[in-house]
Scaffold this motif. Structure first.
Motif, short mmCIF file in Angstrom:
data_model
loop_
_atom_site.label_atom_id
_atom_site.label_comp_id
_atom_site.label_asym_id
_atom_site.label_seq_id
_atom_site.Cartn_x
_atom_site.Cartn_y
_atom_site.Cartn_z
N ALA A 26 0.50 4.44 -1.31
CA ALA A 26 -0.90 4.11 -1.05
C ALA A 26 -1.68 4.13 -2.35
O ALA A 26 -1.59 5.09 -3.12
CB ALA A 26 -1.49 5.11 -0.06
N ALA A 27 -2.44 3.08 -2.58
CA ALA A 27 -3.19 2.95 -3.82
C ALA A 27 -4.68 3.07 -3.55
O ALA A 27 -5.18 2.63 -2.52
CB ALA A 27 -2.89 1.60 -4.47
N SER A 28 -5.38 3.66 -4.48
CA SER A 28 -6.84 3.75 -4.41
C SER A 28 -7.40 3.59 -5.82
O SER A 28 -6.68 3.67 -6.80
CB SER A 28 -7.27 5.09 -3.81
N GLY A 29 -8.70 3.34 -5.88
CA GLY A 29 -9.31 3.11 -7.18
C GLY A 29 -9.52 1.63 -7.40
O GLY A 29 -10.00 0.94 -6.51
N ARG A 30 -9.13 1.15 -8.54
CA ARG A 30 -9.27 -0.27 -8.83
C ARG A 30 -8.47 -1.08 -7.82
O ARG A 30 -7.49 -0.62 -7.27
CB ARG A 30 -8.78 -0.57 -10.24
N ASN A 64 -3.77 -1.82 0.89
CA ASN A 64 -3.52 -1.27 -0.45
C ASN A 64 -2.27 -0.40 -0.46
O ASN A 64 -2.25 0.70 -1.03
CB ASN A 64 -4.71 -0.45 -0.94
N THR A 65 -1.22 -0.90 0.18
CA THR A 65 0.00 -0.12 0.32
C THR A 65 1.21 -0.98 -0.02
O THR A 65 1.28 -2.16 0.34
CB THR A 65 0.15 0.43 1.75
N VAL A 66 2.15 -0.37 -0.71
CA VAL A 66 3.43 -0.99 -1.05
C VAL A 66 4.52 -0.19 -0.35
O VAL A 66 4.43 1.04 -0.26
CB VAL A 66 3.65 -1.02 -2.56
N TYR A 67 5.52 -0.89 0.11
CA TYR A 67 6.60 -0.25 0.86
C TYR A 67 7.95 -0.50 0.18
O TYR A 67 8.14 -1.50 -0.52
CB TYR A 67 6.67 -0.80 2.28
N LEU A 68 8.86 0.41 0.43
CA LEU A 68 10.25 0.22 0.02
C LEU A 68 11.12 0.59 1.23
O LEU A 68 11.25 1.76 1.55
CB LEU A 68 10.62 1.07 -1.19
#
Length: 125
Positions: free
Chosen positions: A23-27, A77-81
């Motif tokens: 999960a990404a946050s910020g820019r 805003n999420t990347v999965y593997l």
């Protein structure tokens, strides 16, 4: 700057599956290429997979090709593997990383700008 938080690691038997999330946050994370790396005890950090910002391109390490799938949901805003057919040698701490070059599929860890704290994946044989 972008902040990254991985989750989804755990203990799984060989042949099993796990899905990691980052999960990404910020820019605005959708503007970044996103990669997954891993580091086993006593070994250097190694590239696993990368996906471009626009989701048009992916690239995998030979060791995981055909077993792992990287994907992203820019709305979340999420990347999965997705990791299938796990092997003992997949045991490592898995890290996600953001590269501010949106179309880059680089495998070089030094190029990535932001890193998560990592999540442990342990595969029992």
């Amino acid at each position: 700057q972008v902040q990254l938080v991985e989750s989804g690691g755990g203990l799984v038997q060989a042949g099993g599956s796990l899905r990691l999330s980052c999960a990404a946050s910020g820019r605005t994370s959708s503007r970044y290429a996103m990669g997954w790396f891993r580091q086993a005890p006593g070994k250097e950090r190694e590239f696993v997979a990368v996906i471009s910002a626009s989701v048009v391109a992916t690239h995998y390490a030979d060791s995981v090709k055909g077993r792992f799938t990287i994907s992203r949901d820019n709305a979340k805003n999420t990347v999965y593997l997705q990791m299938n057919s796990l092997k003992f040698e997949d045991t490592a701490v898995y890290y996600c990383a953001a590269n501010f070059a949106p179309l880059s599929l680089t495998t070089r860890a030094t190029v990535y700008d932001s890193w998560g704290q990592g999540t442990q994946v342990t595969v029992s044989s």
